[in-house]
Design a protein around this motif. Sequence first.
Motif, PDB file in Angstrom:
ATOM      1  N   LEU A  65      29.231  23.611   9.013  1.00 44.85           N
ATOM      2  CA  LEU A  65      30.135  23.371  10.141  1.00 44.85           C
ATOM      3  C   LEU A  65      29.747  24.245  11.326  1.00 44.85           C
ATOM      4  CD1 LEU A  65      32.570  21.931  11.317  1.00 44.85           C
ATOM      5  CD2 LEU A  65      34.035  23.655  10.243  1.00 44.85           C
ATOM      6  N   ALA A  66      29.408  25.501  11.079  1.00 47.82           N
ATOM      7  CA  ALA A  66      28.979  26.397  12.160  1.00 47.82           C
ATOM      8  C   ALA A  66      27.724  25.844  12.838  1.00 47.82           C
ATOM      9  CB  ALA A  66      28.720  27.801  11.620  1.00 47.82           C
ATOM     10  N   ASN A  67      26.814  25.306  12.043  1.00 48.04           N
ATOM     11  CA  ASN A  67      25.591  24.714  12.583  1.00 48.04           C
ATOM     12  C   ASN A  67      25.909  23.487  13.451  1.00 48.04           C
ATOM     13  OD1 ASN A  67      22.702  24.571  12.798  1.00 48.04           O
ATOM     14  ND2 ASN A  67      22.774  22.861  11.360  1.00 48.04           N
ATOM     15  N   LEU A  68      26.843  22.663  12.989  1.00 45.94           N
ATOM     16  CA  LEU A  68      27.262  21.490  13.764  1.00 45.94           C
ATOM     17  C   LEU A  68      27.852  21.923  15.104  1.00 45.94           C
ATOM     18  CD1 LEU A  68      27.958  18.412  14.005  1.00 45.94           C
ATOM     19  CD2 LEU A  68      30.147  18.999  12.935  1.00 45.94           C
ATOM     20  N   GLY A  73      26.878  23.284  21.369  1.00 41.67           N
ATOM     21  CA  GLY A  73      26.973  24.346  22.368  1.00 41.67           C
ATOM     22  C   GLY A  73      28.026  25.400  22.093  1.00 41.67           C
ATOM     23  N   MET A  74      28.664  25.340  20.942  1.00 43.87           N
ATOM     24  CA  MET A  74      29.701  26.321  20.595  1.00 43.87           C
ATOM     25  C   MET A  74      29.025  27.594  20.091  1.00 43.87           C
ATOM     26  SD  MET A  74      33.166  26.384  20.267  1.00 43.87           S
ATOM     27  CE  MET A  74      33.705  24.781  19.741  1.00 43.87           C
ATOM     28  N   LYS A  75      29.507  28.733  20.574  1.00 39.36           N
ATOM     29  CA  LYS A  75      28.926  30.017  20.183  1.00 39.36           C
ATOM     30  C   LYS A  75      30.054  30.951  19.757  1.00 39.36           C
ATOM     31  CE  LYS A  75      27.419  33.583  22.779  1.00 39.36           C
ATOM     32  NZ  LYS A  75      26.963  34.216  23.961  1.00 39.36           N
ATOM     33  N   GLU A  76      29.896  31.556  18.580  1.00 34.64           N
ATOM     34  CA  GLU A  76      30.880  32.526  18.099  1.00 34.64           C
ATOM     35  C   GLU A  76      30.679  33.835  18.847  1.00 34.64           C
ATOM     36  OE1 GLU A  76      32.509  34.417  13.892  1.00 34.64           O
ATOM     37  OE2 GLU A  76      30.807  33.048  13.872  1.00 34.64           O
ATOM     38  N   GLN A 111      40.096  37.291  13.813  1.00 35.93           N
ATOM     39  CA  GLN A 111      39.872  35.849  13.933  1.00 35.93           C
ATOM     40  C   GLN A 111      38.796  35.661  15.003  1.00 35.93           C
ATOM     41  OE1 GLN A 111      42.838  33.182  15.834  1.00 35.93           O
ATOM     42  NE2 GLN A 111      42.803  32.076  13.890  1.00 35.93           N
ATOM     43  N   SER A 112      37.764  34.930  14.645  1.00 40.04           N
ATOM     44  CA  SER A 112      36.641  34.745  15.568  1.00 40.04           C
ATOM     45  C   SER A 112      37.056  34.019  16.839  1.00 40.04           C
ATOM     46  CB  SER A 112      35.524  33.946  14.892  1.00 40.04           C
ATOM     47  OG  SER A 112      34.966  34.688  13.838  1.00 40.04           O
ATOM     48  N   GLY A 113      36.392  34.392  17.921  1.00 38.05           N
ATOM     49  CA  GLY A 113      36.550  33.700  19.187  1.00 38.05           C
ATOM     50  C   GLY A 113      35.308  32.865  19.450  1.00 38.05           C
ATOM     51  N   MET A 119      32.660  28.492  29.098  1.00 38.98           N
ATOM     52  CA  MET A 119      34.081  28.204  28.899  1.00 38.98           C
ATOM     53  C   MET A 119      34.577  28.826  27.584  1.00 38.98           C
ATOM     54  SD  MET A 119      36.056  24.492  28.778  1.00 38.98           S
ATOM     55  CE  MET A 119      34.698  23.739  27.938  1.00 38.98           C
ATOM     56  N   LEU A 120      35.649  29.600  27.690  1.00 36.23           N
ATOM     57  CA  LEU A 120      36.260  30.184  26.505  1.00 36.23           C
ATOM     58  C   LEU A 120      37.051  29.099  25.785  1.00 36.23           C
ATOM     59  CD1 LEU A 120      36.889  32.791  24.870  1.00 36.23           C
ATOM     60  CD2 LEU A 120      38.937  33.025  26.292  1.00 36.23           C
ATOM     61  N   ILE A 121      36.684  28.854  24.541  1.00 39.42           N
ATOM     62  CA  ILE A 121      37.391  27.865  23.730  1.00 39.42           C
ATOM     63  C   ILE A 121      38.574  28.524  23.037  1.00 39.42           C
ATOM     64  CG2 ILE A 121      37.194  26.279  21.764  1.00 39.42           C
ATOM     65  CD1 ILE A 121      35.630  25.414  24.308  1.00 39.42           C
ATOM     66  N   ARG A 122      38.333  29.718  22.467  1.00 42.81           N
ATOM     67  CA  ARG A 122      39.398  30.474  21.824  1.00 42.81           C
ATOM     68  C   ARG A 122      39.044  31.952  21.879  1.00 42.81           C
ATOM     69  NH1 ARG A 122      40.581  29.657  15.547  1.00 42.81           N
ATOM     70  NH2 ARG A 122      38.864  31.105  15.300  1.00 42.81           N
ATOM     71  N   PRO A 123      39.990  32.786  22.324  1.00 37.95           N
ATOM     72  CA  PRO A 123      39.702  34.216  22.336  1.00 37.95           C
ATOM     73  C   PRO A 123      39.667  34.775  20.908  1.00 37.95           C
ATOM     74  CG  PRO A 123      41.983  33.835  22.982  1.00 37.95           C
ATOM     75  CD  PRO A 123      41.331  32.487  22.830  1.00 37.95           C
ATOM     76  N   ALA A 124      38.881  35.814  20.721  1.00 40.79           N
ATOM     77  CA  ALA A 124      38.850  36.503  19.434  1.00 40.79           C
ATOM     78  C   ALA A 124      40.118  37.331  19.299  1.00 40.79           C
ATOM     79  CB  ALA A 124      37.621  37.411  19.366  1.00 40.79           C
TER      80      ALA A 124
END
Length: 135
Positions: A65-68, A73-76, A111-113, A119-124
């Motif tokens: 899922l992380a690879n997907l 373009g999602m980056k932890e 909790q990971s951000g 663009m911030l998807i979710r803050p850590a």
Amino acid sequence: FPKGRSSDLGGLEKDVERRAEMKVAEFMRGVLPVLDNLRLARESAKSTKDIENVIEGIDLIQAGLANLLSGFGMKELDCVGEDFDPAVAEAVGVEEIGEKEKDGKVLEVLQSGYMMGDMLIRPAKVKVGKLVENK
């Protein structure tokens, strides 16, 4: 608008919508194997006593899922040891520390951000160090 201009914009709008739908469909096609693997892991967990094997399977599903997400373009965010930045993290805990170099630093991510481009998807959600002189 000049004659014909309105219809050009309508066509462009439909094209943009179609491209967005295609991107969502591409993402969904990538998520479906993850869903299938979660079902398999659940069934496996019901019928085995080998918890290590189940954990290994879940780790593989998480990595997939992380690879997907990365492919889209999602980056932890990696913020442990960094200065606390309220633009990308939310402090949900503070730990008193006696080391000056850890003051104001992220000690732990609870909790990971995630970012996608700029663009911030979710803050850590993080725990931040606070210097206490006599600690």
